[in-house]
Design a protein around this motif. Sequence first.
Motif, PDB file in Angstrom:
ATOM      1  N   PRO A 149      49.464  41.511  57.128  1.00 13.63           N
ATOM      2  CA  PRO A 149      48.488  40.385  57.724  1.00 13.63           C
ATOM      3  C   PRO A 149      47.818  40.489  59.369  1.00 13.63           C
ATOM      4  N   ALA A 150      46.573  39.772  59.453  1.00 14.21           N
ATOM      5  CA  ALA A 150      46.120  39.928  60.947  1.00 14.21           C
ATOM      6  C   ALA A 150      45.904  38.666  61.197  1.00 14.21           C
ATOM      7  N   PRO A 151      45.367  38.354  62.407  1.00  8.43           N
ATOM      8  CA  PRO A 151      45.267  37.100  62.946  1.00  8.43           C
ATOM      9  C   PRO A 151      44.010  36.360  62.115  1.00  8.43           C
ATOM     10  N   ASP A 152      44.284  35.037  62.323  1.00 11.54           N
ATOM     11  CA  ASP A 152      42.945  33.979  61.539  1.00 11.54           C
ATOM     12  C   ASP A 152      43.206  34.360  60.209  1.00 11.54           C
ATOM     13  N   ASN A 153      44.395  34.147  59.783  1.00 18.49           N
ATOM     14  CA  ASN A 153      44.594  34.341  58.077  1.00 18.49           C
ATOM     15  C   ASN A 153      43.825  35.502  57.459  1.00 18.49           C
ATOM     16  N   LEU A 154      43.452  36.585  58.183  1.00 16.70           N
ATOM     17  CA  LEU A 154      43.106  37.754  57.751  1.00 16.70           C
ATOM     18  C   LEU A 154      43.986  38.670  57.211  1.00 16.70           C
ATOM     19  N   PHE A 155      43.510  39.754  56.537  1.00 21.14           N
ATOM     20  CA  PHE A 155      44.719  40.870  56.079  1.00 21.14           C
ATOM     21  C   PHE A 155      43.872  42.357  56.390  1.00 21.14           C
ATOM     22  N   PRO A 175      40.681  40.938  40.505  1.00 19.52           N
ATOM     23  CA  PRO A 175      41.294  40.219  39.388  1.00 19.52           C
ATOM     24  C   PRO A 175      41.181  38.421  39.353  1.00 19.52           C
ATOM     25  N   ARG A 176      41.036  37.894  38.635  1.00 21.09           N
ATOM     26  CA  ARG A 176      41.206  36.471  38.422  1.00 21.09           C
ATOM     27  C   ARG A 176      40.027  35.625  39.112  1.00 21.09           C
ATOM     28  N   GLY A 177      38.783  36.392  39.710  1.00 16.16           N
ATOM     29  CA  GLY A 177      37.794  35.949  40.443  1.00 16.16           C
ATOM     30  C   GLY A 177      37.994  35.909  42.011  1.00 16.16           C
ATOM     31  N   VAL A 178      38.790  36.813  42.350  1.00 20.82           N
ATOM     32  CA  VAL A 178      39.184  36.743  43.696  1.00 20.82           C
ATOM     33  C   VAL A 178      38.267  37.772  44.343  1.00 20.82           C
ATOM     34  N   VAL A 179      37.730  37.485  45.544  1.00 16.86           N
ATOM     35  CA  VAL A 179      36.465  38.341  46.345  1.00 16.86           C
ATOM     36  C   VAL A 179      37.052  38.592  47.707  1.00 16.86           C
ATOM     37  N   ALA A 180      37.391  39.808  47.888  1.00 19.74           N
ATOM     38  CA  ALA A 180      37.706  40.281  49.474  1.00 19.74           C
ATOM     39  C   ALA A 180      36.461  40.478  50.140  1.00 19.74           C
ATOM     40  N   SER A 181      36.349  39.914  51.301  1.00 17.44           N
ATOM     41  CA  SER A 181      35.253  40.247  52.372  1.00 17.44           C
ATOM     42  C   SER A 181      35.693  41.115  53.375  1.00 17.44           C
ATOM     43  N   ILE A 232      40.818  37.326  51.995  1.00 15.52           N
ATOM     44  CA  ILE A 232      41.306  37.360  50.833  1.00 15.52           C
ATOM     45  C   ILE A 232      41.604  36.143  50.194  1.00 15.52           C
ATOM     46  N   PRO A 233      40.667  35.056  49.961  1.00 12.36           N
ATOM     47  CA  PRO A 233      41.078  33.654  49.899  1.00 12.36           C
ATOM     48  C   PRO A 233      41.681  33.698  48.195  1.00 12.36           C
ATOM     49  N   VAL A 234      42.933  33.122  47.971  1.00 12.03           N
ATOM     50  CA  VAL A 234      43.354  33.010  46.678  1.00 12.03           C
ATOM     51  C   VAL A 234      44.058  31.703  46.625  1.00 12.03           C
ATOM     52  N   ALA A 235      43.811  30.868  45.805  1.00 16.16           N
ATOM     53  CA  ALA A 235      44.085  29.826  45.379  1.00 16.16           C
ATOM     54  C   ALA A 235      45.800  29.761  44.818  1.00 16.16           C
ATOM     55  N   LEU A 274      48.253  34.415  48.401  1.00 16.96           N
ATOM     56  CA  LEU A 274      48.240  35.744  48.271  1.00 16.96           C
ATOM     57  C   LEU A 274      49.390  36.438  47.048  1.00 16.96           C
ATOM     58  N   ARG A 275      50.484  35.968  47.759  1.00 16.43           N
ATOM     59  CA  ARG A 275      51.694  36.761  47.304  1.00 16.43           C
ATOM     60  C   ARG A 275      52.038  36.517  45.726  1.00 16.43           C
ATOM     61  N   PRO A 276      52.098  35.194  45.270  1.00 21.26           N
ATOM     62  CA  PRO A 276      52.139  35.174  43.850  1.00 21.26           C
ATOM     63  C   PRO A 276      50.902  35.677  43.098  1.00 21.26           C
ATOM     64  N   TRP A 277      49.920  35.559  43.664  1.00 23.91           N
ATOM     65  CA  TRP A 277      48.750  36.464  42.907  1.00 23.91           C
ATOM     66  C   TRP A 277      49.190  37.857  42.801  1.00 23.91           C
ATOM     67  N   LEU A 278      49.733  38.598  43.958  1.00 22.12           N
ATOM     68  CA  LEU A 278      49.968  39.868  44.016  1.00 22.12           C
ATOM     69  C   LEU A 278      51.057  40.163  43.010  1.00 22.12           C
TER      70      LEU A 278
END
Length: 357
Positions: free
Chosen positions: A87-93, A117-123, A144-147, A150-154
């Motif tokens: 993790p990084a500040p501001d909910n970034l990775f 995968p599953r429509g996730v896009v990392a910016s 990395i916005p994940v509904a 992040l961890r369940p998705w990983l």
Amino acid sequence: MSAATTFTVPPELSATEPPEARGVARDGVRLLVARDRGPLQHTTFRGLPRALRRGDLLVVNTSDTEPAAVDGHRGDDSPVTLHISGPAPDNLFVVELRTPDGRRVTDARAGESVRLPRGVVASLLTAHPDPRVIEGSRLWRARIPVAGGLRPWLTDVGRPIRYSYLRGDWPIDTYRTVFAKPGPEFASAEMPSAGRPFTPAVLADLHSRGIGVAEIVLHTGVSSLEAGEVPLPERYQVPTDTADAVNATKEAGGRVVAVGTTVTRALETVADPAGHVRAGAGWTHLVLGPDRSARTVDGLVTGWHEPTASHLLLLEAVAGPRLVGRAYSAAVDRGYLWHEFGDSCLLLTSRTAYRPV
């Protein structure tokens, strides 16, 4: 790295698979014991308790290992692997991009997107740690916005980070130590591998010999540092019970032996100039090396590191260049295996024990 620790690792000394795949138990890997007084000893990891003394204290890292590698595609549809370092500040990775065959991506740019995968896009937003870099950074701060998180998705789409010297895909449990404790926060991008050879049998033998075990947490990022690159800040926690155990061990004349560079960094972060430690938590920026030697750690259980790795400076900060150089020279000559599934080393110093004033 000093001139005393100069070596070349032949390719055949890379451990290309877990020891279990080679017919060797976790605690059956080789162990080189190097003391600053006396000859080197060659044994197996099961012999670790016999190399220590009653009253010594081992400190271990309980960080879990995340399935932090995810396959995706860049904007031009070329395949890429995204390594999530932490993790990084501001909910970034913080992330790293690699080609499918393990090479570092050198032409990534700020503003680029990676389809996952599953429509996730990392910016990719800015380079890390220097946001002024526009192109070619090794690491990036990414959103990395994940509904659902992040961890369940990983857990569903990720896999352990692996490098090109490894053969085969191995499940995440292969990359977990006996000490790993899952927690609520993102843990280590890569296994704290110095602890991998420990087994319940080794721990029982340590206990029977009066050798203590205490715990810290340090969540480590990707280990792919380039030559001359210093360790980046990492999250750590040294609990009160561990600080008390370290100080009591030093006061009684015992040795504090860190299991891995991660434990060394955490303990030395909370050590005062006399070697007394306190409980603490947060981000450590400490870099051990020629300008900052170890204050409280008297020994180190470690794997074998690459010739250009900054970890070697940390080893020298604990055990001194001469002892580290002797150990590495012997390891190459005797065919010890390198990397996270390789063999082990125990470095022990005769540093004067801390005595409170």
